[in-house]
Design a protein around this motif. Structure first.
Motif, short mmCIF file in Angstrom:
data_model
loop_
_atom_site.label_atom_id
_atom_site.label_comp_id
_atom_site.label_asym_id
_atom_site.label_seq_id
_atom_site.Cartn_x
_atom_site.Cartn_y
_atom_site.Cartn_z
N VAL A 210 0.87 -1.18 0.00
CA VAL A 210 0.00 0.00 0.00
C VAL A 210 0.90 1.23 0.00
CG1 VAL A 210 -1.80 1.28 1.23
CG2 VAL A 210 -1.77 -1.22 1.32
N ALA A 211 0.52 2.25 -0.75
CA ALA A 211 1.28 3.49 -0.76
C ALA A 211 0.34 4.67 -0.95
CB ALA A 211 2.33 3.48 -1.87
N VAL A 212 0.79 5.83 -0.49
CA VAL A 212 0.05 7.08 -0.70
C VAL A 212 1.03 8.10 -1.26
CG1 VAL A 212 -1.27 8.95 0.34
CG2 VAL A 212 -1.54 6.61 1.19
N SER A 213 0.67 8.70 -2.40
CA SER A 213 1.49 9.75 -2.98
C SER A 213 0.67 11.02 -3.10
CB SER A 213 2.00 9.33 -4.37
OG SER A 213 0.93 9.22 -5.28
N ASP A 214 1.36 12.15 -3.06
CA ASP A 214 0.71 13.45 -3.21
C ASP A 214 1.57 14.28 -4.14
OD1 ASP A 214 -0.77 15.73 -3.02
OD2 ASP A 214 -0.56 15.99 -0.85
N GLY A 215 1.10 14.45 -5.38
CA GLY A 215 1.93 15.11 -6.38
C GLY A 215 3.16 14.28 -6.65
N ASP A 216 4.35 14.89 -6.51
CA ASP A 216 5.59 14.15 -6.73
C ASP A 216 6.24 13.71 -5.42
OD1 ASP A 216 6.37 16.58 -5.81
OD2 ASP A 216 7.75 17.05 -7.43
N ILE A 217 5.45 13.61 -4.36
CA ILE A 217 5.96 13.18 -3.06
C ILE A 217 5.32 11.86 -2.66
CG2 ILE A 217 6.09 13.73 -0.60
CD1 ILE A 217 5.98 16.69 -1.36
N LEU A 218 6.15 10.91 -2.25
CA LEU A 218 5.66 9.64 -1.70
C LEU A 218 5.47 9.85 -0.20
CD1 LEU A 218 5.02 6.61 -2.04
CD2 LEU A 218 7.45 6.16 -1.61
N LEU A 219 4.21 9.96 0.23
CA LEU A 219 3.93 10.23 1.64
C LEU A 219 4.20 9.01 2.51
CD1 LEU A 219 0.58 12.24 1.45
CD2 LEU A 219 2.90 13.12 1.76
N SER A 220 3.85 7.83 2.00
CA SER A 220 3.99 6.63 2.83
C SER A 220 3.90 5.39 1.96
CB SER A 220 2.89 6.59 3.89
OG SER A 220 2.99 5.43 4.68
N GLN A 221 4.61 4.35 2.36
CA GLN A 221 4.43 3.05 1.72
C GLN A 221 4.61 1.95 2.76
OE1 GLN A 221 7.34 1.74 -1.17
NE2 GLN A 221 8.91 3.12 -0.36
N PHE A 222 3.89 0.86 2.56
CA PHE A 222 3.90 -0.25 3.50
C PHE A 222 3.89 -1.52 2.64
CE2 PHE A 222 2.06 -1.35 7.95
CZ PHE A 222 2.82 -2.50 8.01
N SER A 223 4.91 -2.35 2.83
CA SER A 223 5.03 -3.55 2.01
C SER A 223 5.40 -4.73 2.88
CB SER A 223 6.11 -3.33 0.94
OG SER A 223 6.27 -4.47 0.14
N ILE A 224 4.71 -5.86 2.69
CA ILE A 224 4.98 -7.07 3.47
C ILE A 224 5.02 -8.27 2.53
CG2 ILE A 224 4.07 -8.69 5.16
CD1 ILE A 224 2.95 -6.41 6.73
N GLN A 225 6.08 -9.08 2.68
CA GLN A 225 6.16 -10.36 1.98
C GLN A 225 6.53 -11.41 3.04
OE1 GLN A 225 8.14 -12.30 -2.04
NE2 GLN A 225 9.26 -10.71 -0.98
N TYR A 226 5.48 -11.95 3.63
CA TYR A 226 5.71 -12.88 4.74
C TYR A 226 4.57 -13.89 4.75
CZ TYR A 226 7.33 -14.48 9.31
OH TYR A 226 7.81 -15.25 10.32
N LYS A 227 4.58 -14.78 5.73
CA LYS A 227 3.59 -15.86 5.79
C LYS A 227 2.27 -15.38 6.36
CE LYS A 227 7.30 -19.22 6.47
NZ LYS A 227 7.91 -20.23 7.40
N THR A 228 1.70 -14.39 5.69
CA THR A 228 0.38 -13.90 6.08
C THR A 228 -0.46 -13.76 4.81
OG1 THR A 228 1.24 -11.64 5.93
CG2 THR A 228 1.12 -12.62 8.12
#
Length: 406
Positions: free
Chosen positions: A15-33
């Protein structure tokens, strides 16, 4: 433009949130879920950490497929639910395109591979082409070129396509370690592997590509979004192989009668011959000739789009700006692709792109007996405002005048 991007097409949940040319946040998981366990908590965590008011989101980008059937359904359902609740558009991103965008600026051939099981991969071929700079600026920008659209195919087939191009290639995606030994034997050109921080689904890359799509008007309503699987699910395949109805029909995803990805883009000179042939097939004597289409294409006050499926032109539409009113002049869809949303997808993009050349209102004429076209135009917000009696010939028929006024 503020974009919420979601990718649950593979092993990675992102999941990520961008605003214009700024990446406000990103969350990435690759695990046993599972994605059903982590997606909403990831969204909630981002929302809390960056004080995100979901109502401030302008659009929701989502990996539209191919990929894991379960993963795609979870991501699609979440994106669609948010889009409908917030009244925001969805920007569907082909999964393989999104993975390729990780390697922005790489001028080698880029080949993402997702493991599709049974010796197949979801894949495609891409490269980045330098764009001509403006003025004296030395800033270098790139445009992603799709050489082969995303597809489900064998490892042997994609290796053959790579070899035919004859240029160095960068491989990435979860399919690469699965078939690495085979790829090493099959690929005859120099190849490299993308590093781990660039070789999987990435919601930030998805958001960046979504900005470009939004500028091109490639957005749809939540009601119209559905994932694209490229092939049948395991349940469908097993039922087909057994020749029985072992899987209840209400549990089987409905595949399109003529499956394939529909891509809408601006018509180029190379498309004109096929577009004219389609016009002639659909409209007969009312169709525009190649010469007329080429002339229209050269004007500054027109936009012409084509829809392509597996590289074949299956749709055409165009509009001309006349003092702020857009005259929709051509709408044609190949007979074997009707009832697949091609017309809706094309014309919706045409209306959105028309704003970029100053069009405020749109008008068109349609045969009174063309019920399918009338349903399409009314769905897009056109309203009947009059009739031209006996306007059409062969057969003689009235023309209904439609307007969409802002």
């Amino acid at each position: 433009m503020k974009i919420l991007a979601i990718d649950t097409s593979g092993l990675v949940g992102a999941v990520a949130v961008s605003d214009g040319d700024i990446l406000l946040s990103q969350f990435s998981i690759q695990y046993k879920t599972t994605h059903s366990e982590i997606l909403m908590p990831m969204l909630d965590d981002i929302r809390e950490k960056v004080h995100l008011d979901l109502k401030s989101i302008d659009a929701i980008a989502v990996a539209m497929g191919p990929g894991s059937f379960t993963g795609l359904r979870i991501g699609s359902a979440t994106a669609k639910g948010l889009a409908l609740a917030l009244d925001k558009p969805i920007i569907p991103i082909p999964t393989v395109d999104g993975i390729a965008y990780n390697l922005y600026g790489v001028e080698k051939i880029i080949c993402p591979m997702m493991d599709a099981r049974r010796g197949q991969v979801y894949t495609g071929l891409y490269t980045f082409v330098p764009c001509k700079g403006e003025g004296e600026s030395r800033e270098q920008t790139f445009e992603m070129q799709v050489i082969n659209e995303q597809m489900a195919t064998s490892v042997e087939d994609i290796a053959e396509k790579i070899n035919a191009i004859g240029k160095p290639v960068v491989l990435l995606g979860d399919g690469v370690p699965v078939y690495r030994d085979k790829l090493d034997k099959l690929i005859k050109v120099p190849y490299s592997l993308a590093p781990f921080h660039q070789n999987r689904q990435n919601a930030a890359a998805l958001a960046a590509l979504a900005v470009q799509y939004a500028q091109e008007g490639r957005m749809i309503d939540g009601d119209d979004f559905a994932p694209e699987y490229l092939r049948l699910s395991q349940a469908e395949r097993e039922a087909s192989e057994k020749g029985t109805n072992a899987v209840p029909t209400d549990k089987i995803a409905k595949a399109p009668k003529n499956p394939g990805i529909i891509r809408v883009s601006e018509m180029t000179a190379e498309d004109v011959s096929d577009a004219a042939a389609l016009e002639a097939l659909c409209l007969g004597k009312e169709a525009w000739s190649e010469k007329q289409l080429l002339e229209a294409l050269s004007l500054d006050d027109t936009i012409y789009l084509v829809a392509k499926k597996a590289g074949r032109v299956v749709g055409l539409c165009g509009v001309r700006n006349v003092s702020g009113d857009g005259e929709v002049t051509n709408v044609s869809v190949s007979g074997d692709c009707r009832r697949e949303g091609v017309g809706y997808k094309m014309v919706k993009q045409l209306l959105e792109r028309g704003r970029g050349i100053g069009i405020e209102n749109y008008t068109l004429e349609v045969r009174a007996g063309n019920a399918a076209a009338i349903r399409l135009y009314e769905k897009l917000g056109f309203v009947s405002e009059g009739v031209r009696p006996g306007f059409y010939d062969e057969p003689k028929e009235d023309a209904v005048i439609y307007w969409k006024r802002n």
